[in-house]
Scaffold this motif. Structure first.
Motif, PDB file in Angstrom:
ATOM      1  N   TYR A   1       0.861  -1.173   0.000  1.00 52.09           N
ATOM      2  CA  TYR A   1       0.000   0.000   0.000  1.00 52.09           C
ATOM      3  C   TYR A   1       0.898   1.223   0.000  1.00 52.09           C
ATOM      4  CZ  TYR A   1      -4.129   2.732   1.339  1.00 52.09           C
ATOM      5  OH  TYR A   1      -5.168   3.616   1.368  1.00 52.09           O
ATOM      6  N   GLY A   2       0.499   2.237  -0.777  1.00 55.61           N
ATOM      7  CA  GLY A   2       1.376   3.396  -0.922  1.00 55.61           C
ATOM      8  C   GLY A   2       0.750   4.688  -0.482  1.00 55.61           C
ATOM      9  N   ILE A   3       1.194   5.756  -1.097  1.00 51.18           N
ATOM     10  CA  ILE A   3       0.812   7.086  -0.622  1.00 51.18           C
ATOM     11  C   ILE A   3      -0.084   7.835  -1.613  1.00 51.18           C
ATOM     12  CG2 ILE A   3       2.811   7.384   0.877  1.00 51.18           C
ATOM     13  CD1 ILE A   3       4.089   9.038  -1.436  1.00 51.18           C
ATOM     14  N   SER A   4      -0.579   7.115  -2.637  1.00 53.16           N
ATOM     15  CA  SER A   4      -1.277   7.868  -3.685  1.00 53.16           C
ATOM     16  C   SER A   4      -2.610   8.444  -3.222  1.00 53.16           C
ATOM     17  CB  SER A   4      -1.461   7.009  -4.943  1.00 53.16           C
ATOM     18  OG  SER A   4      -2.170   5.846  -4.635  1.00 53.16           O
ATOM     19  N   THR A   5      -3.191   7.917  -2.143  1.00 52.33           N
ATOM     20  CA  THR A   5      -4.469   8.480  -1.690  1.00 52.33           C
ATOM     21  C   THR A   5      -4.313   9.361  -0.446  1.00 52.33           C
ATOM     22  OG1 THR A   5      -5.024   6.596  -0.264  1.00 52.33           O
ATOM     23  CG2 THR A   5      -5.676   6.433  -2.575  1.00 52.33           C
ATOM     24  N   MET A   6      -3.116   9.532   0.003  1.00 52.06           N
ATOM     25  CA  MET A   6      -2.848  10.406   1.159  1.00 52.06           C
ATOM     26  C   MET A   6      -3.352  11.821   0.861  1.00 52.06           C
ATOM     27  SD  MET A   6       0.981  11.217   2.649  1.00 52.06           S
ATOM     28  CE  MET A   6       1.316  12.525   1.456  1.00 52.06           C
ATOM     29  N   ASN A   7      -4.011  12.444   1.825  1.00 51.67           N
ATOM     30  CA  ASN A   7      -4.475  13.821   1.588  1.00 51.67           C
ATOM     31  C   ASN A   7      -4.132  14.753   2.758  1.00 51.67           C
ATOM     32  OD1 ASN A   7      -6.357  13.576   3.621  1.00 51.67           O
ATOM     33  ND2 ASN A   7      -8.100  13.287   2.236  1.00 51.67           N
ATOM     34  N   ASP A   8      -4.624  15.974   2.697  1.00 52.87           N
ATOM     35  CA  ASP A   8      -4.268  16.974   3.713  1.00 52.87           C
ATOM     36  C   ASP A   8      -4.698  16.572   5.120  1.00 52.87           C
ATOM     37  OD1 ASP A   8      -3.059  18.509   1.872  1.00 52.87           O
ATOM     38  OD2 ASP A   8      -4.699  19.957   1.643  1.00 52.87           O
ATOM     39  N   ALA A   9      -5.818  15.872   5.216  1.00 55.48           N
ATOM     40  CA  ALA A   9      -6.277  15.448   6.544  1.00 55.48           C
ATOM     41  C   ALA A   9      -5.263  14.496   7.180  1.00 55.48           C
ATOM     42  CB  ALA A   9      -7.632  14.759   6.430  1.00 55.48           C
ATOM     43  N   ASP A  10      -4.706  13.612   6.359  1.00 57.35           N
ATOM     44  CA  ASP A  10      -3.720  12.642   6.870  1.00 57.35           C
ATOM     45  C   ASP A  10      -2.437  13.356   7.297  1.00 57.35           C
ATOM     46  OD1 ASP A  10      -5.603  10.733   5.962  1.00 57.35           O
ATOM     47  OD2 ASP A  10      -4.706  10.830   3.955  1.00 57.35           O
ATOM     48  N   ILE A  11      -2.064  14.336   6.490  1.00 57.28           N
ATOM     49  CA  ILE A  11      -0.852  15.092   6.806  1.00 57.28           C
ATOM     50  C   ILE A  11      -1.052  15.871   8.104  1.00 57.28           C
ATOM     51  CG2 ILE A  11       0.633  16.983   6.000  1.00 57.28           C
ATOM     52  CD1 ILE A  11      -0.015  16.007   3.110  1.00 57.28           C
ATOM     53  N   ARG A  12      -2.228  16.462   8.246  1.00 57.96           N
ATOM     54  CA  ARG A  12      -2.535  17.226   9.462  1.00 57.96           C
ATOM     55  C   ARG A  12      -2.509  16.311  10.687  1.00 57.96           C
ATOM     56  NH1 ARG A  12      -6.743  19.807   7.122  1.00 57.96           N
ATOM     57  NH2 ARG A  12      -8.183  18.279   8.005  1.00 57.96           N
ATOM     58  N   PHE A  13      -3.176  15.180  10.597  1.00 56.48           N
ATOM     59  CA  PHE A  13      -3.195  14.226  11.710  1.00 56.48           C
ATOM     60  C   PHE A  13      -1.766  13.855  12.124  1.00 56.48           C
ATOM     61  CE2 PHE A  13      -2.997   9.923  13.394  1.00 56.48           C
ATOM     62  CZ  PHE A  13      -4.007   9.918  14.358  1.00 56.48           C
ATOM     63  N   THR A  14      -0.944  13.564  11.111  1.00 62.08           N
ATOM     64  CA  THR A  14       0.425  13.130  11.380  1.00 62.08           C
ATOM     65  C   THR A  14       1.243  14.234  12.046  1.00 62.08           C
ATOM     66  OG1 THR A  14       0.263  11.778   9.394  1.00 62.08           O
ATOM     67  CG2 THR A  14       2.449  12.067  10.325  1.00 62.08           C
ATOM     68  N   LYS A  15       1.095  15.449  11.535  1.00 61.87           N
ATOM     69  CA  LYS A  15       1.843  16.570  12.115  1.00 61.87           C
ATOM     70  C   LYS A  15       1.402  16.860  13.545  1.00 61.87           C
ATOM     71  CE  LYS A  15       3.456  18.987   8.011  1.00 61.87           C
ATOM     72  NZ  LYS A  15       3.357  20.180   7.145  1.00 61.87           N
ATOM     73  N   GLU A  16       0.111  16.720  13.798  1.00 58.71           N
ATOM     74  CA  GLU A  16      -0.386  16.925  15.166  1.00 58.71           C
ATOM     75  C   GLU A  16       0.279  15.975  16.153  1.00 58.71           C
ATOM     76  OE1 GLU A  16      -4.600  16.421  14.983  1.00 58.71           O
ATOM     77  OE2 GLU A  16      -4.875  18.385  14.011  1.00 58.71           O
ATOM     78  N   LYS A  17       0.584  14.781  15.695  1.00 54.27           N
ATOM     79  CA  LYS A  17       1.234  13.795  16.558  1.00 54.27           C
ATOM     80  C   LYS A  17       2.755  13.948  16.527  1.00 54.27           C
ATOM     81  CE  LYS A  17      -2.849  11.827  16.928  1.00 54.27           C
ATOM     82  NZ  LYS A  17      -3.681  11.830  18.123  1.00 54.27           N
ATOM     83  N   ASP A  18       3.227  15.011  15.900  1.00 57.94           N
ATOM     84  CA  ASP A  18       4.664  15.266  15.768  1.00 57.94           C
ATOM     85  C   ASP A  18       5.378  14.094  15.074  1.00 57.94           C
ATOM     86  OD1 ASP A  18       6.929  16.885  16.000  1.00 57.94           O
ATOM     87  OD2 ASP A  18       7.522  15.972  17.912  1.00 57.94           O
ATOM     88  N   ARG A  19       4.738  13.570  14.064  1.00 59.23           N
ATOM     89  CA  ARG A  19       5.329  12.472  13.302  1.00 59.23           C
ATOM     90  C   ARG A  19       5.425  12.857  11.827  1.00 59.23           C
ATOM     91  NH1 ARG A  19       3.979   6.618  15.831  1.00 59.23           N
ATOM     92  NH2 ARG A  19       3.918   7.206  18.007  1.00 59.23           N
ATOM     93  N   ARG A  20       6.060  12.011  11.042  1.00 61.94           N
ATOM     94  CA  ARG A  20       6.100  12.168   9.594  1.00 61.94           C
ATOM     95  C   ARG A  20       5.649  10.871   8.944  1.00 61.94           C
ATOM     96  NH1 ARG A  20      12.163  14.722   9.088  1.00 61.94           N
ATOM     97  NH2 ARG A  20      11.615  16.832   9.725  1.00 61.94           N
ATOM     98  N   ILE A  21       5.024  10.991   7.775  1.00 61.08           N
ATOM     99  CA  ILE A  21       4.663   9.782   7.042  1.00 61.08           C
ATOM    100  C   ILE A  21       5.850   9.335   6.193  1.00 61.08           C
ATOM    101  CG2 ILE A  21       3.159   8.826   5.246  1.00 61.08           C
ATOM    102  CD1 ILE A  21       0.956  10.703   6.232  1.00 61.08           C
ATOM    103  N   LYS A  22       6.199   8.079   6.321  1.00 63.93           N
ATOM    104  CA  LYS A  22       7.246   7.477   5.485  1.00 63.93           C
ATOM    105  C   LYS A  22       6.687   6.178   4.916  1.00 63.93           C
ATOM    106  CE  LYS A  22      10.614  10.403   6.474  1.00 63.93           C
ATOM    107  NZ  LYS A  22      11.112  11.282   5.372  1.00 63.93           N
ATOM    108  N   LEU A  23       7.073   5.865   3.714  1.00 67.77           N
ATOM    109  CA  LEU A  23       6.639   4.604   3.111  1.00 67.77           C
ATOM    110  C   LEU A  23       7.664   3.533   3.474  1.00 67.77           C
ATOM    111  CD1 LEU A  23       4.680   3.028   1.422  1.00 67.77           C
ATOM    112  CD2 LEU A  23       5.828   3.840  -0.629  1.00 67.77           C
TER     113      LEU A  23
END
Lengths: 393, 393
Positions: B216-238
Motif C-alpha cells: 500500500y502506498g501514498i497515492s491516496t494520502m491527503n491533507d487530513a492525513d498530513i494534518r493528523f500526522t503533524k499533530e502527533k509530531d510524526r512524519r509519514i514514510k513509506l
C-alpha cells in the motif's frame, strides 16, 4: 560451510559476549572447545573448559579456529603469529596489535595461506572493514570519517547532553563495559587511531605507522571549550578521518566541533557512526553500537561465520599501481585554547580568524597544518590547552 | 582480478550513470564494448558502439559480462535467463524481474555455474544485499525495515517539509530522474515491495510472491492525513518491513507515521535508510542515496567489480534446516481514514483506540491484522481511504 571448533583466548567483556551469543543461537556447527585465560582461579560463572596453557589450544588437533580477544597487544601478536604459522585460521579483535603489525600479518597470511579476520576490531557491530574491502573497492572512494570509539563518545554525550562531569561519565562508561581497561586509550584518541589505521589499509591500501599520525583526544577539554562549542550550536565529537586528495592522503584523529547538519552530530552514547564518501554516490552513513561485549561479540561471530565459508580479506587496494602518498601538509581551521604565550607560539596560524583573551584563558580560531599540530602533539596535551577542528559548513 | 568486457542492455538513467562512472575512473580492466538499446535513432551524446540487436552482445565471444539495466521486466528476464544459460555472468538492476523470478534464477545460477549479481537493484548505493548475505548471515537477525524507494520519499519530503503539492513533487522527482517511468510503481509501494522480496531472500532465506504481501502506498494520502500526522509530531514514510518472530515471518509495505526518535524519521529526499535489527547488537542503520543515475551506477560498478573477483551470492539462509513461515496473522495499530460505512466495515478492528467523524471524512485509530488489510488491499486504494501503520513509541 565447515564445522568450527574454536580455541578462545581471553574471557573479558567481548569473550564473554561471544560466549553468550553462541549459547543463544545454539549453533551445531560452531563450538568453543577450550578457553585460555591468564587467571584460572577467577570464577567465570559458565560451564566451559578453561586453561591457562596456550599449548592446550595450539596442540589440540580438533581446534580449527583460534579466536583471540585479549587486552594485551603483545600477547595477542604472539598468539596470532603462532596461529598463522601453524596454519590455523584466526579471528582477532585487538586493534592495537593490528595497527602495529598489519603489514607483517598480511605477509604471514599469504605465506602460510591462512586467513586472519578482524572486522570486530573496528566499530564493534558495524561491518566497516568488510564493506570497504568488498563494496567500496573501486576508485570512487574519497574519504572515511567517523566516530570510531564508543567509550569517548559515550562520555561526550553524557557531558554535552546530561551535564555530567567528566569523571562521572568515565566511571559510568567503565561500569557499563564500554571503556578499555586503560581509559587513556579511548580518551586520548589512541583506540580511534588504531582503528583508523586498519580502516585506511582496506579503504586506500596504504599503511601509516601510529607514530606518524596526529592523534589528539578529549582529556584536556574543559568547560570553556564546551561553552564555545554550544554557542556555535555545535557538539564536540572525537573524529577519525582519512581522506584522499588526488594522489595525497591525509589522516588524523582530532576532536571536531560538529554542526547540526552533519550525520555524526546525532551519534550519541556508545554508538559509532561512519560516513563513507565517494564520487557519484556521495555520502553513505553507517551507524550502530560500537562498544559493549554483546554487540562486539556478535561482530566476532560474523568473522567466525566468514571463516566457516573460507572468506579472507584480499587487500585489493594494495595492488593499485599508484597509491596515494601520506602527507601532513593539509590545512584545517581549528579552535585552540591556551594560557601562555609559549603555548600560543606552538601553532603557526597561516590565518587567524577569531581571538579571545581573558585572565583565565585565551583562544584562537585559525588555520594550521596537520604537520604543525603533529610537531607539538605532546605539548598540546597540557591541561591548559585544547585543540579541535572547526570545519566550515 | 579478471578483465571485463561488458555488453550493456539499456542506456536510460542508470545505464548512463554507469557509463559516466566508468569514464571517470578510467578503468583499464573494465570496458563497455556494446550497448543494446531499443531505439537506435535516439542521439545518446556519447561515443560508444550502440546496437538494437541483442545477438551483437550474446554472440560476441569477447564479451564476458552482461549488464542489464532496462526498464521492461519481461525483456530483462529474457536477457538474464539467456545470459545464464550461455554461462555469461550477469549484473541486473531490475527488481521487478527479480521479485518474480528469483527462485528460478537461483536455480539457473547453480545449474549453469554462473553468477547473477544485483546489489544495485535494492537501495541504490547502499550495500544492503551484500551485507545481509555476508555479514548478517547468522541467526541473530530479527528484522529489516526501511525506506527502500527514493522517489516516494522525495515526494513525501517535499510535501511534509516544503508544503509542495503532490503533483508538483512528483513532477520534480521525475525531472530529477528519481522516479520510475511508471510512477505508480514508486507511489503505490510496488517498487518497495520488489526490493523487500529480494532483501527477504537474503535476510531470511524465504521467498514470498508479490501477490501474497500487503502493499500500500501514498497515492491516496491527503491533507487530513498530513494534518493528523503533524499533530502527533510524526512524519509519514513509506516503509518496507520484514520481521521474524520465532518461527514466523511477517512482511508488508505500508506508510507509517514515524516519530522523531526513529532513525528513519530523518531520512529525507531521495535517500534510502535501512534499519537492521538483531539480537545482541541491536539496531544498525545504513543510509545513502537510493535513487538517481550516478549513485545507482556506482552500485552497479560494485557488482561489476565483484564479478571480476568471481564473487557470487551463496543464499546461505536458504540452507537453514528450519525456515520461518510467512504469515499475515499479525496485528498492527493503524490510522484509517474513510468516508462511508461500507469502507469502515472493510477493516475488523480488534480494538478501536481513537475515532473521529465529520461531514468531510472520518478516521479510526485501532488494531487490525495484516491479513485483514491484505484482503481489502484494492478497496483501500480508493481516494476516500488512507491507511497507515501507527506504531506505539
Amino acid at each position: 560451510m565447515k564445522n568450527l571448533t574454536i580455541g578462545l583466548f581471553g574471557f573479558g567483556n567481548v569473550g564473554r559476549g561471544l560466549y553468550d551469543v553462541l549459547e543463544r543461537i545454539n549453533s551445531q556447527s560452531v563450538t568453543i572447545k577450550t578457553i585460555c585465560v591468564r587467571n584460572l582461579a577467577k570464577n567465570r560463572g559458565v560451564e566451559a573448559h578453561f586453561t591457562d596453557n596456550p599449548d592446550d589450544i595450539f596442540e589440540d588437533k580438533d581446534i580449527n579456529l583460534i579466536v583471540e580477544l585479549i587486552d594485551d597487544a603483545d600477547a595477542a601478536y604472539d598468539i596470532v603469529k603462532r596461529a598463522l604459522k601453524k596454519r590455523i585460521p584466526v579471528v582477532s579483535g585487538n586493534k592495537k596489535m593490528l595497527a602495529y603489525h598489519i603489514i607483517e600479518l598480511i605477509d604471514l597470511q599469504e605465506q602460510y595461506n591462512t586467513p586472519l579476520l578482524y572486522d570486530a576490531s573496528a566499530c564493534g557491530s558495524i561491518p566497516v572493514i568488510r564493506n570497504l574491502e568488498e563494496y567500496y573497492d573501486n576508485d570512487l572512494l574519497c574519504s572515511v570519517k567517523g566516530i570510531l570509539n564508543g567509550s569517548s563518545n559515550f562520555i561526550l554525550s553524557k557531558i554535552f547532553n546530561e551535564h555530567m562531569s567528566y569523571g562521572d561519565a568515565l566511571r559510568l562508561a567503565q561500569e557499563l563495559g564500554f571503556a578499555e581497561s586503560n581509559p587513556t586509550l579511548d580518551i586520548d584518541g589512541w583506540d580511534s587511531l588504531f582503528k583508523l589505521i586498519i580502516v585506511t589499509m582496506h579503504a586506500f591500501g596504504v599503511y601509516v605507522t601510529p607514530e606518524e599520525i596526529f592523534t589528539y583526544g578529549i582529556s584536556t577539554m574543559n568547560d570553556a571549550d564546551i561553552r564555545f562549542t554550544k554557542e556555535k550550536d555545535r557538539r564536540i565529537k572525537l573524529v577519525a578521518h582519512v581522506e584522499k586528495f588526488d594522489d595525497r592522503l591525509i589522516m588524523c584523529v582530532i576532536p571536531q566541533l560538529i554542526s547540526r547538519n552533519k550525520y555524526i552530530y546525532g551519534v550519541e552514547d556508545e554508538f559509532n557512526g561512519v560516513v563513507i564518501k565517494g564520487l557519484f554516490y556521495g555520502k553513505q552513513f553507517m551507524f550502530g553500537r560500537g562498544a559493549g561485549g554483546h554487540p562486539t561479540g556478535s561482530a566476532v561471530l560474523s568473522d567466525i561465520t566468514a571463516c566457516a565459508y573460507n572468506y579472507r580479506y584480499e587487500y585489493k587496494k594494495r595492488n593499485n599501481s599508484v597509491l596515494p602518498a601520506y602527507t601532513k601538509e593539509h590545512t584545517f581551521r581549528v579552535y585552540f585554547r591556551y594560557k601562555t604565550a609559549e603555548q600560543r607560539n606552538l601553532l603557526n596560524f597561516s590565518k587567524v580568524r577569531e581571538q579571545y583573551s581573558s585572565d583565565d584563558y585565551n583562544y584562537i580560531v585559525g588555520d594550521v597544518t596537520i604537520a604543525n599540530l603533529k610537531a607539538h602533539q605532546e605539548e598540546l596535551r597540557h591541561p591548559d590547552c585544547f585543540v579541535a577542528a572547526y570545519p566550515f559548513d
